[in-house]
Design a protein around this motif. Structure first.
Motif, PDB file in Angstrom:
ATOM      1  N   LEU A  29       0.828  -1.195   0.000  1.00 18.54           N
ATOM      2  CA  LEU A  29       0.000   0.000   0.000  1.00 18.54           C
ATOM      3  C   LEU A  29       0.864   1.247   0.000  1.00 18.54           C
ATOM      4  N   SER A  30       0.287   2.336  -0.471  1.00 19.23           N
ATOM      5  CA  SER A  30       0.910   3.655  -0.328  1.00 19.23           C
ATOM      6  C   SER A  30      -0.194   4.698  -0.373  1.00 19.23           C
ATOM      7  N   TYR A  31       0.138   5.914   0.056  1.00 16.61           N
ATOM      8  CA  TYR A  31      -0.831   6.997  -0.029  1.00 16.61           C
ATOM      9  C   TYR A  31      -0.958   7.468  -1.473  1.00 16.61           C
ATOM     10  N   GLY A  32      -2.163   7.916  -1.822  1.00 15.45           N
ATOM     11  CA  GLY A  32      -2.397   8.476  -3.141  1.00 15.45           C
ATOM     12  C   GLY A  32      -2.216   9.979  -3.120  1.00 15.45           C
ATOM     13  N   ASP A  33      -3.140  10.711  -3.743  1.00 11.90           N
ATOM     14  CA  ASP A  33      -3.041  12.166  -3.774  1.00 11.90           C
ATOM     15  C   ASP A  33      -3.199  12.772  -2.392  1.00 11.90           C
ATOM     16  N   ASN A  34      -3.850  12.059  -1.480  1.00 10.03           N
ATOM     17  CA  ASN A  34      -3.947  12.467  -0.085  1.00 10.03           C
ATOM     18  C   ASN A  34      -4.047  11.204   0.750  1.00 10.03           C
ATOM     19  N   ILE A  35      -4.037  11.349   2.070  1.00 13.81           N
ATOM     20  CA  ILE A  35      -3.982  10.159   2.922  1.00 13.81           C
ATOM     21  C   ILE A  35      -5.319   9.437   3.008  1.00 13.81           C
ATOM     22  N   HIS A  36      -6.366  10.009   2.425  1.00 16.47           N
ATOM     23  CA  HIS A  36      -7.646   9.314   2.389  1.00 16.47           C
ATOM     24  C   HIS A  36      -7.793   8.464   1.125  1.00 16.47           C
ATOM     25  N   ASP A  37      -6.825   8.558   0.231  1.00 14.34           N
ATOM     26  CA  ASP A  37      -6.765   7.702  -0.956  1.00 14.34           C
ATOM     27  C   ASP A  37      -5.610   6.724  -0.785  1.00 14.34           C
ATOM     28  N   ILE A  38      -5.851   5.466  -1.081  1.00 13.24           N
ATOM     29  CA  ILE A  38      -4.836   4.427  -0.940  1.00 13.24           C
ATOM     30  C   ILE A  38      -4.598   3.770  -2.296  1.00 13.24           C
ATOM     31  N   VAL A  39      -3.328   3.542  -2.618  1.00 13.05           N
ATOM     32  CA  VAL A  39      -2.958   2.837  -3.837  1.00 13.05           C
ATOM     33  C   VAL A  39      -2.504   1.427  -3.466  1.00 13.05           C
ATOM     34  N   VAL A  40      -3.090   0.438  -4.125  1.00 14.38           N
ATOM     35  CA  VAL A  40      -2.671  -0.960  -3.951  1.00 14.38           C
ATOM     36  C   VAL A  40      -1.814  -1.344  -5.154  1.00 14.38           C
ATOM     37  N   THR A  41      -0.600  -1.816  -4.889  1.00 21.11           N
ATOM     38  CA  THR A  41       0.337  -2.201  -5.940  1.00 21.11           C
ATOM     39  C   THR A  41       0.731  -3.658  -5.746  1.00 21.11           C
ATOM     40  N   TRP A  42       0.820  -4.409  -6.845  1.00 22.59           N
ATOM     41  CA  TRP A  42       1.291  -5.799  -6.777  1.00 22.59           C
ATOM     42  C   TRP A  42       1.855  -6.208  -8.127  1.00 22.59           C
ATOM     43  N   SER A  43       2.377  -7.399  -8.215  1.00 17.11           N
ATOM     44  CA  SER A  43       2.957  -7.859  -9.471  1.00 17.11           C
ATOM     45  C   SER A  43       2.477  -9.262  -9.815  1.00 17.11           C
ATOM     46  N   THR A  44       2.492  -9.559 -11.114  1.00 16.15           N
ATOM     47  CA  THR A  44       2.265 -10.917 -11.616  1.00 16.15           C
ATOM     48  C   THR A  44       3.292 -11.184 -12.706  1.00 16.15           C
ATOM     49  N   ARG A  45       3.615 -12.454 -12.884  1.00 19.06           N
ATOM     50  CA  ARG A  45       4.600 -12.804 -13.910  1.00 19.06           C
ATOM     51  C   ARG A  45       4.034 -12.633 -15.314  1.00 19.06           C
TER      52      ARG A  45
END
Length: 436
Positions: A29-45
């Motif tokens: 996870l990380s913050y988006g444009d503000n702390i009320h928005d969350i970005v979910v990041t992951w990977s696949t082959r």
């Protein structure tokens, strides 16, 4: 016998046709444009053709689509993987969400996250800070995992140097590291800046894998958390000239503008604390030949020979309260200082109404390069030093008080050092010295 035959068939198909890997990994996870928005990041082959997050407070009642980008490592094998990103916007404040990510080809485990309260300015978040953690000898990681799952932290800040090194073995070391930190980074926003160990292939492993606010691919950015304005800076452009002097200039211009905005009366009264974090420190008292052991650190004074775009004068001018660094595999807290001079608030209470920024180096999370030694006699500006493996906790109590403590993993979680930063006015009362 049947299992043996099945294994032989699968091995043959894998060799001839290749195996498709759709399962999500390295969720963070990380913050988006503000702390009320969350970005979910992951990977696949392999390409899953879709990037989905299912989430909700009581179950998977919501679904959001994102996008994926192909990342090709710069090594000999040109290893490929797809990095997926989904933005969760307008989340309910002060709520516990469950979520999973993936596609119809396969889903991740179920994770949870806690959102910031609606009145985020008067929030008192707790953050864990550290740098220089590899996937080999990551001594602090198990304790960080346990404390994260116990709900001790609202966010993590990793101040550069990951995996040692993410590009190694055609990026397989980076893959393993991202899997290792999932038990922290999938539960709380995991904010990052690059260090010197990320420079290979133009920082591509770092820039591809992490999603930070802004448009600099995570090299520099800022975000507001409680009554603090956090500013992430990239230190490496000062040292890798092939990487580009243009990067130094671009970041400096962005920093000036960002700090000017943060110092406008309305902004500073709302968020009186300004905290910066970047990998290589301006000051340290370690027994090595690193730049911070020299009187004219490039980060501090600027580019070689020219002394342009140094950050110490800029941070002093804009009254930065606290500067967090790593790179040295140790912990060191300085007295409030500017240009090698100590500017304590008073003899009895040096960190109350301090007259210069406070520097802390916290680069001892654990890696294969081991610990850093210190010079025998500490300089007069060095207040506390330790070579124990560990990390730093920060509790932002309110607009006038911040508490920091250093945890030793060597000593089973004992707190080695404590300090309160206290100020009675939004702008710290800095010493009247020339920064020209």
């Amino acid at each position: 016998m049947l299992l043996h035959i099945t294994f032989i068939i699968l091995s043959f198909l894998s060799t001839v046709f290749g195996v498709l890997y759709y399962q999500p990994e390295a969720v963070h996870l990380s913050y988006g444009d503000n702390i009320h928005d969350i970005v979910v990041t992951w990977s696949t082959r392999n390409d899953t053709k879709e990037s989905l997050v299912e989430y909700g407070i009581g179950g998977f009642v919501l679904q959001v689509k994102g996008n994926s980008t192909l990342f090709i490592d710069g090594g000999v094998e040109k290893q490929r993987q797809y990095i997926h990103r989904v933005w969760l916007k307008n989340l309910n404040p002060d709520s516990r969400y469950i979520y999973r990510c993936g596609s119809h080809y396969g889903w991740s485990n179920v994770f949870y996250m806690k959102t910031a309260p609606k009145d985020s300015i008067n929030w008192s978040p707790q953050i864990v800070l550290f740098g220089d953690m590899g996937n080999e000898n990551a001594q602090s990681l198990s304790r960080l995992q346990e404390e994260t799952e116990r709900g001790l932290y609202d966010a993590a800040i990793h101040v550069g140097d990951f995996a040692y090194d993410m590009h190694t073995d055609d990026a397989r070391v980076g893959d393993e590291f991202m899997r290792q930190i999932e038990s922290v980074a999938a539960y709380i926003p995991y904010m990052t800046v690059p260090g010197n160990h990320e420079e290979r292939y133009n920082f591509s492993n770092y820039r591809a894998r992490f999603t930070m606010p802004g448009d600099s691919e995570g090299l520099w950015y800022s975000f507001n958390l409680g009554p603090v304005h956090f500013v992430a800076i990239e230190t490496e452009a000062y040292y890798f000239m092939n990487y580009g002097i243009k990067q130094v200039v671009k970041q400096y211009e962005w920093l000036e503008k960002d700090l000017q905005e943060a110092n406008k009366p309305e902004a500073r009264n709302q968020r009186p604390w300004i905290v910066t974090f970047g990998h290589r420190p301006m000051y340290c008292s370690n027994a090595n030949a690193d730049d911070c052991t020299n009187h004219q650190s490039l980060i501090r004074v600027g580019l070689p020979f020219l002394n342009w775009f140094g950050l110490e004068d800029l941070f002093f001018k804009h009254k930065v309260d606290l500067e967090i660094w790593a790179h040295e595999h140790s912990y060191e807290r300085m007295w409030p200082m500017y240009n090698f001079q100590v500017y304590n608030g008073s003899y009895e209470e040096p960190y109350k109404n301090y007259k210069a920024p406070v520097h802390i180096v916290t680069g001892s999370a654990g890696c294969k390069e081991g610990r850093e030694k210190f010079i025998p006699k500490p300089p007069n500006w060095s207040a506390f030093r330790s070579s124990d493996y560990g990390y730093t906790r920060m509790k932002i109590f309110n607009k006038t008080h911040i508490y920091l403590e250093q945890v030793s993993d060597d000593k089973d979680g004992a707190v080695l050092d404590r300090v309160w930063l206290v100020k009675e006015k939004p702008w710290p009362l800095y010493a009247d010295v020339s920064t020209e």
